[in-house]
Design a protein around this motif. Sequence first.
Motif, PDB file in Angstrom:
ATOM      1  N   ARG A  48       0.848  -1.130  -0.101  1.00 49.23           N
ATOM      2  CA  ARG A  48       0.073  -0.148  -0.096  1.00 49.23           C
ATOM      3  C   ARG A  48       0.943   1.202   0.087  1.00 49.23           C
ATOM      4  O   ARG A  48       1.914   1.233   0.533  1.00 49.23           O
ATOM      5  CB  ARG A  48      -0.823  -0.038   1.294  1.00 49.23           C
ATOM      6  CG  ARG A  48      -1.739  -0.982   1.425  1.00 49.23           C
ATOM      7  CD  ARG A  48      -2.702  -0.922   2.810  1.00 49.23           C
ATOM      8  NE  ARG A  48      -3.668  -1.995   2.621  1.00 49.23           N
ATOM      9  CZ  ARG A  48      -4.959  -1.652   3.250  1.00 49.23           C
ATOM     10  NH1 ARG A  48      -5.210  -0.427   3.651  1.00 49.23           N
ATOM     11  NH2 ARG A  48      -5.808  -2.545   3.348  1.00 49.23           N
ATOM     12  N   THR A  50       0.767   3.831   1.453  1.00 51.18           N
ATOM     13  CA  THR A  50       1.091   4.188   2.929  1.00 51.18           C
ATOM     14  C   THR A  50       2.160   3.312   3.785  1.00 51.18           C
ATOM     15  O   THR A  50       2.947   3.577   4.443  1.00 51.18           O
ATOM     16  CB  THR A  50      -0.084   4.191   4.021  1.00 51.18           C
ATOM     17  OG1 THR A  50      -1.014   3.091   3.815  1.00 51.18           O
ATOM     18  CG2 THR A  50      -1.339   5.280   3.616  1.00 51.18           C
ATOM     19  N   GLU A  51       2.030   2.114   3.625  1.00 48.03           N
ATOM     20  CA  GLU A  51       3.252   1.284   3.880  1.00 48.03           C
ATOM     21  C   GLU A  51       4.572   1.549   3.084  1.00 48.03           C
ATOM     22  O   GLU A  51       5.390   1.419   3.878  1.00 48.03           O
ATOM     23  CB  GLU A  51       2.803  -0.333   3.716  1.00 48.03           C
ATOM     24  CG  GLU A  51       1.436  -0.670   4.221  1.00 48.03           C
ATOM     25  CD  GLU A  51       1.269  -1.859   3.940  1.00 48.03           C
ATOM     26  OE1 GLU A  51       0.486  -2.715   4.766  1.00 48.03           O
ATOM     27  OE2 GLU A  51       1.075  -2.462   2.637  1.00 48.03           O
ATOM     28  N   SER A  53       5.442   4.311   2.078  1.00 46.60           N
ATOM     29  CA  SER A  53       6.019   5.808   2.404  1.00 46.60           C
ATOM     30  C   SER A  53       6.492   5.461   3.888  1.00 46.60           C
ATOM     31  O   SER A  53       7.822   5.959   4.207  1.00 46.60           O
ATOM     32  CB  SER A  53       4.744   6.611   2.865  1.00 46.60           C
ATOM     33  OG  SER A  53       5.079   7.662   3.643  1.00 46.60           O
ATOM     34  N   GLU A  54       6.061   4.591   4.966  1.00 45.10           N
ATOM     35  CA  GLU A  54       6.540   4.252   6.177  1.00 45.10           C
ATOM     36  C   GLU A  54       7.846   3.358   5.798  1.00 45.10           C
ATOM     37  O   GLU A  54       8.969   3.591   6.609  1.00 45.10           O
ATOM     38  CB  GLU A  54       5.641   3.383   6.952  1.00 45.10           C
ATOM     39  CG  GLU A  54       4.595   4.193   7.429  1.00 45.10           C
ATOM     40  CD  GLU A  54       3.578   3.452   8.139  1.00 45.10           C
ATOM     41  OE1 GLU A  54       3.767   2.261   8.582  1.00 45.10           O
ATOM     42  OE2 GLU A  54       2.320   3.973   8.387  1.00 45.10           O
ATOM     43  N   PRO A  60       4.157  10.971   2.648  1.00 44.89           N
ATOM     44  CA  PRO A  60       3.053  10.529   1.885  1.00 44.89           C
ATOM     45  C   PRO A  60       3.273  11.185   0.444  1.00 44.89           C
ATOM     46  O   PRO A  60       3.162  10.638  -0.563  1.00 44.89           O
ATOM     47  CB  PRO A  60       1.780  10.867   2.460  1.00 44.89           C
ATOM     48  CG  PRO A  60       2.161  10.713   4.087  1.00 44.89           C
ATOM     49  CD  PRO A  60       3.398  11.309   4.205  1.00 44.89           C
TER      50      PRO A  60
END
Length: 150
Positions: A48, A50-51, A53-54, A60
């Motif tokens: 994902r 978001t994942e 990005s982390e 983001p």
Amino acid sequence: MSAWHSMLRAHASVVRRLEAELLAEHGLSLPAYEVLSHLSEVPDRSLRMTELSEAALLSPSGVTRLVDKLQRDGLVRRRRCAADARVIYCELTDAGMARLVTAYPTHLRGVREHMVDKLDRDDLRGVADSMAKLADPTACAEDTQSEAAS
């Protein structure tokens, strides 16, 4: 403050050299390499946004801009989640995997040359242990509690 400044200078120096080598030899920025690398390590070679990005330590919006470029270059593609159209996955393409495979030796050589070869085994262990404590603040609290208990 001396330790803080030394860490900042060392990080900037190593990252600058790794980035220059990846750009010169493969046309990849270090963040682009990191994104491709993280995608290569997970099932289905997709995460994902978001994942991702982390995992890549990017904001983001930063990961969105980078994925835009990587998608234009054919190295990744986006796909919507079938169950939830709000969720977007970033997927490593075969071309992206091939680019990563060719860039990997350059990155590995750079990490070795600019960091590993400059430190002995005890130094490396100390860096790894120290940085792990900074990355996970609970580790410091647990160490302090276990020392107090003994």
